[in-house]
Design an enzyme around this catalytic site. Structure first.
Site, PDB file in Angstrom:
ATOM      1  N   HIS A 104     -20.589  17.867  45.660  1.00 40.20           N
ATOM      2  CA  HIS A 104     -19.403  17.195  46.261  1.00 40.20           C
ATOM      3  C   HIS A 104     -18.126  17.269  45.428  1.00 40.20           C
ATOM      4  O   HIS A 104     -17.146  16.750  46.058  1.00 40.20           O
ATOM      5  CB  HIS A 104     -19.579  16.000  47.193  1.00 40.20           C
ATOM      6  CG  HIS A 104     -20.776  16.172  48.249  1.00 40.20           C
ATOM      7  ND1 HIS A 104     -21.017  15.087  49.349  1.00 40.20           N
ATOM      8  CD2 HIS A 104     -21.846  16.852  48.311  1.00 40.20           C
ATOM      9  CE1 HIS A 104     -22.091  15.498  50.103  1.00 40.20           C
ATOM     10  NE2 HIS A 104     -22.484  16.610  49.488  1.00 40.20           N
ATOM     11  N   ASP A 163     -24.991  24.583  54.840  1.00 37.59           N
ATOM     12  CA  ASP A 163     -23.533  24.272  54.817  1.00 37.59           C
ATOM     13  C   ASP A 163     -23.115  23.388  53.571  1.00 37.59           C
ATOM     14  O   ASP A 163     -24.048  23.002  52.847  1.00 37.59           O
ATOM     15  CB  ASP A 163     -23.487  23.301  56.045  1.00 37.59           C
ATOM     16  CG  ASP A 163     -24.365  22.068  56.020  1.00 37.59           C
ATOM     17  OD1 ASP A 163     -25.594  22.363  55.771  1.00 37.59           O
ATOM     18  OD2 ASP A 163     -23.584  20.977  56.365  1.00 37.59           O
ATOM     19  N   GLU A 214     -26.243  19.848  57.560  1.00 37.82           N
ATOM     20  CA  GLU A 214     -26.727  18.810  56.907  1.00 37.82           C
ATOM     21  C   GLU A 214     -25.693  17.585  56.492  1.00 37.82           C
ATOM     22  O   GLU A 214     -26.039  16.632  56.439  1.00 37.82           O
ATOM     23  CB  GLU A 214     -27.576  19.194  55.513  1.00 37.82           C
ATOM     24  CG  GLU A 214     -28.349  18.067  55.225  1.00 37.82           C
ATOM     25  CD  GLU A 214     -27.545  17.110  54.138  1.00 37.82           C
ATOM     26  OE1 GLU A 214     -28.413  16.000  53.646  1.00 37.82           O
ATOM     27  OE2 GLU A 214     -26.743  17.625  53.598  1.00 37.82           O
ATOM     28  N   GLU A 215     -24.208  18.343  56.072  1.00 35.77           N
ATOM     29  CA  GLU A 215     -23.397  17.622  55.517  1.00 35.77           C
ATOM     30  C   GLU A 215     -22.723  16.608  56.590  1.00 35.77           C
ATOM     31  O   GLU A 215     -21.866  15.757  56.274  1.00 35.77           O
ATOM     32  CB  GLU A 215     -22.477  18.338  54.534  1.00 35.77           C
ATOM     33  CG  GLU A 215     -23.025  19.271  53.521  1.00 35.77           C
ATOM     34  CD  GLU A 215     -23.490  18.286  52.399  1.00 35.77           C
ATOM     35  OE1 GLU A 215     -23.326  16.922  52.454  1.00 35.77           O
ATOM     36  OE2 GLU A 215     -23.897  18.686  51.392  1.00 35.77           O
ATOM     37  N   ASP A 255     -25.372  21.922  45.522  1.00 34.71           N
ATOM     38  CA  ASP A 255     -25.586  21.229  46.835  1.00 34.71           C
ATOM     39  C   ASP A 255     -25.205  22.449  47.878  1.00 34.71           C
ATOM     40  O   ASP A 255     -24.033  22.713  48.244  1.00 34.71           O
ATOM     41  CB  ASP A 255     -24.912  20.066  47.096  1.00 34.71           C
ATOM     42  CG  ASP A 255     -25.109  19.292  48.107  1.00 34.71           C
ATOM     43  OD1 ASP A 255     -26.407  19.657  48.955  1.00 34.71           O
ATOM     44  OD2 ASP A 255     -24.670  18.377  48.696  1.00 34.71           O
ATOM     45  N   HIS A 304     -30.318  23.290  52.944  1.00 32.39           N
ATOM     46  CA  HIS A 304     -29.358  23.395  53.700  1.00 32.39           C
ATOM     47  C   HIS A 304     -28.376  24.400  53.265  1.00 32.39           C
ATOM     48  O   HIS A 304     -27.975  24.537  52.229  1.00 32.39           O
ATOM     49  CB  HIS A 304     -28.670  21.994  54.184  1.00 32.39           C
ATOM     50  CG  HIS A 304     -28.007  21.345  53.276  1.00 32.39           C
ATOM     51  ND1 HIS A 304     -26.846  21.350  52.965  1.00 32.39           N
ATOM     52  CD2 HIS A 304     -28.374  20.439  52.328  1.00 32.39           C
ATOM     53  CE1 HIS A 304     -26.305  20.853  51.994  1.00 32.39           C
ATOM     54  NE2 HIS A 304     -27.431  19.948  51.588  1.00 32.39           N
ATOM     55  N   ASP A 308     -33.055  18.737  47.816  1.00 25.02           N
ATOM     56  CA  ASP A 308     -31.607  18.300  47.878  1.00 25.02           C
ATOM     57  C   ASP A 308     -31.065  17.109  47.058  1.00 25.02           C
ATOM     58  O   ASP A 308     -30.039  16.539  47.342  1.00 25.02           O
ATOM     59  CB  ASP A 308     -31.273  18.242  49.386  1.00 25.02           C
ATOM     60  CG  ASP A 308     -29.868  18.202  49.739  1.00 25.02           C
ATOM     61  OD1 ASP A 308     -29.123  18.859  49.084  1.00 25.02           O
ATOM     62  OD2 ASP A 308     -29.449  17.749  50.771  1.00 25.02           O
TER      63      ASP A 308
END
Ligand SMILES: [Zn+2]
Length: 400
Positions: A377, A85, A154-155, A120, A83, A182
């Site tokens: 994150h 984003d 995705e987030e 990520d 992903h 992921d």
């Protein structure tokens, strides 16, 4: 090849990290610019790139890219899905460097890179790019059809990414296989084959607003909300208490998380109080039975205390799993053993990856990669150069 790849990784990462692709749900610009970059790069290698560009409810373009490489055996298609984003960088003062500027640190036998998205889903993006670059440089033909995807959103629930693709295209076929790089750890010694169900809820407690010096004239929604949510927490853990050792943690989790502002003033008894929950439920329970229990419990509390309680579902996705004997599980385990010299164990997680969505649509999917498991994150998000290479090497072993 290897040292050439290392400098190529650093050059490419530097450009990728400089492009902000924070999800618009976190007030970011979204995936467009980063997808433009990826599309240009992959096309320059001679691949066809399919681009889907739905617009979201803010009018922002939310592109996803798909690259297909025909294999020797056309009967199998294996996806690798990354992903594009990222989440927001968070508190900038807690970063030691600009999150949108790659910081490189030489360490023993490896290189540590910092920046929002290096982990990520930088591991997913870079391992897919490495694979495509090798296919082009060495004119490789994969053993099976290879489909590489770079998805949006995705987030924030995948509404404009994975779900949009599933609802509006026929890219995914029942019987396809998928690998989702992921999540993982530095050793690369586990393969995720099961996910807990996820239930996101909004719980609204309605009382009666009043001046806080005259509480008897109102009904304090905040006080009732605290009491109710705490009682609910106890109730859910007691009622859904089974354990399953495949998962870490081995029990279902129920957590009150986000809290909306109730009143502006300290001297006001809130008439309304809103709390959100994130529940991760073992496969042995259905989301429906958990919701039923929550609704029954809230009706009983509301009746007893003379308040009104509404339970709204924000998002629900049932648990999923893939058979440990599945071709994709066995093949990936073999490739990990071949490349890294370890036998990965099978695990379940708290849920929420592309694999969970795909399994329920007849696509046997696993989650695996080599990556640090601590920095997604976070501020000062980091990754090791070796993670990109090891992940790509395992994919290479699987496909060639
Ligand atoms: Zn991710």
């Amino acid at each position: 090849m290897s040292s050439d790849e290392k400098s190529w990784i650093l050059d490419t990462l530097q450009e990728l990290i400089a492009i902000n692709s924070v999800n618009p749900a976190n007030d970011g610009p979204g995936e467009k610019e980063k997808c433009d970059y990826l599309e240009r790069l992959i096309k320059s290698w001679g691949f066809k790139v399919k681009r889907y560009s739905p617009k979201d409810d803010k009018g922002i373009e939310r592109p996803s890219l798909i690259v297909r490489v025909a294999g020797k055996d056309q009967s199998k298609t294996v996806w690798i899905i990354a992903h594009v984003d990222t989440v927001a960088p968070g508190d900038l003062s807690r970063w030691d460097s600009n999150p949108f500027e790659l910081r490189v640190e030489e360490i023993d036998d490896d290189v540590k890179v910092y920046g929002r998205g290096v982990n990520d889903n930088g591991v997913g993006i870079m391992s897919c790019l490495l694979l495509l670059r090798r296919i082009k440089n060495d004119s490789l033909v994969p053993n099976y059809n290879l489909a590489i995807a770079f998805f949006a959103d995705e987030e924030a629930g995948s509404r404009y990414g994975m779900y949009w693709i599933l609802e509006n295209t026929d890219e995914f076929k029942k019987g396809d296989f998928a690998i989702v790089p992921d999540a993982g750890n530095e050793a690369g010694d586990w393969v995720e084959i099961a996910e807990k169900g996820i239930l996101w809820m909004k719980i609204i407690v309605e009382g009666k607003q009043a001046h806080s010096s005259m509480p008897h004239l109102g009904k304090n929604a905040h006080l009732h909300s605290m009491q109710f949510n705490h009682a609910l927490y106890e109730r859910l853990h007691e009622k859904f208490s089974d354990e399953n050792e495949l998962f870490e943690p081995s029990w279902s989790t129920f957590q009150p998380t986000k809290k909306e502002l109730n009143v502006e003033g300290i001297n006001t008894i809130p008439g309304n109080d809103v709390v959100y929950w994130d529940a991760r439920v073992l496969p042995r329970y259905t989301i429906e039975e958990v919701l039923e229990e929550i609704k029954a419990f809230s009706r009983a509390y509301a009746h007893l205390q003379g308040v009104n309680i509404q339970v709204e579902t924000v998002m629900a996705e049932g648990a999923s799993s893939v058979n440990p004997e599945s071709w994709i599980v066995k093949s990936l385990q073999t490739s990990v053993s071949n490349v890294l010299g370890i036998k990965p164990r099978l695990i379940g997680i708290g849920g929420g990856t592309f694999a969970g969505i795909l399994r329920k649509r007849g696509i046997e999917s696993v989650v695996w990669s080599v990556q640090n498991e601590k920095s997604a994150h976070q501020v000062n998000e980091w990754e090791l150069m070796s993670s990109y290479l090891k992940t790509a090497n395992v994919f290479h072993n699987l496909f060639f």
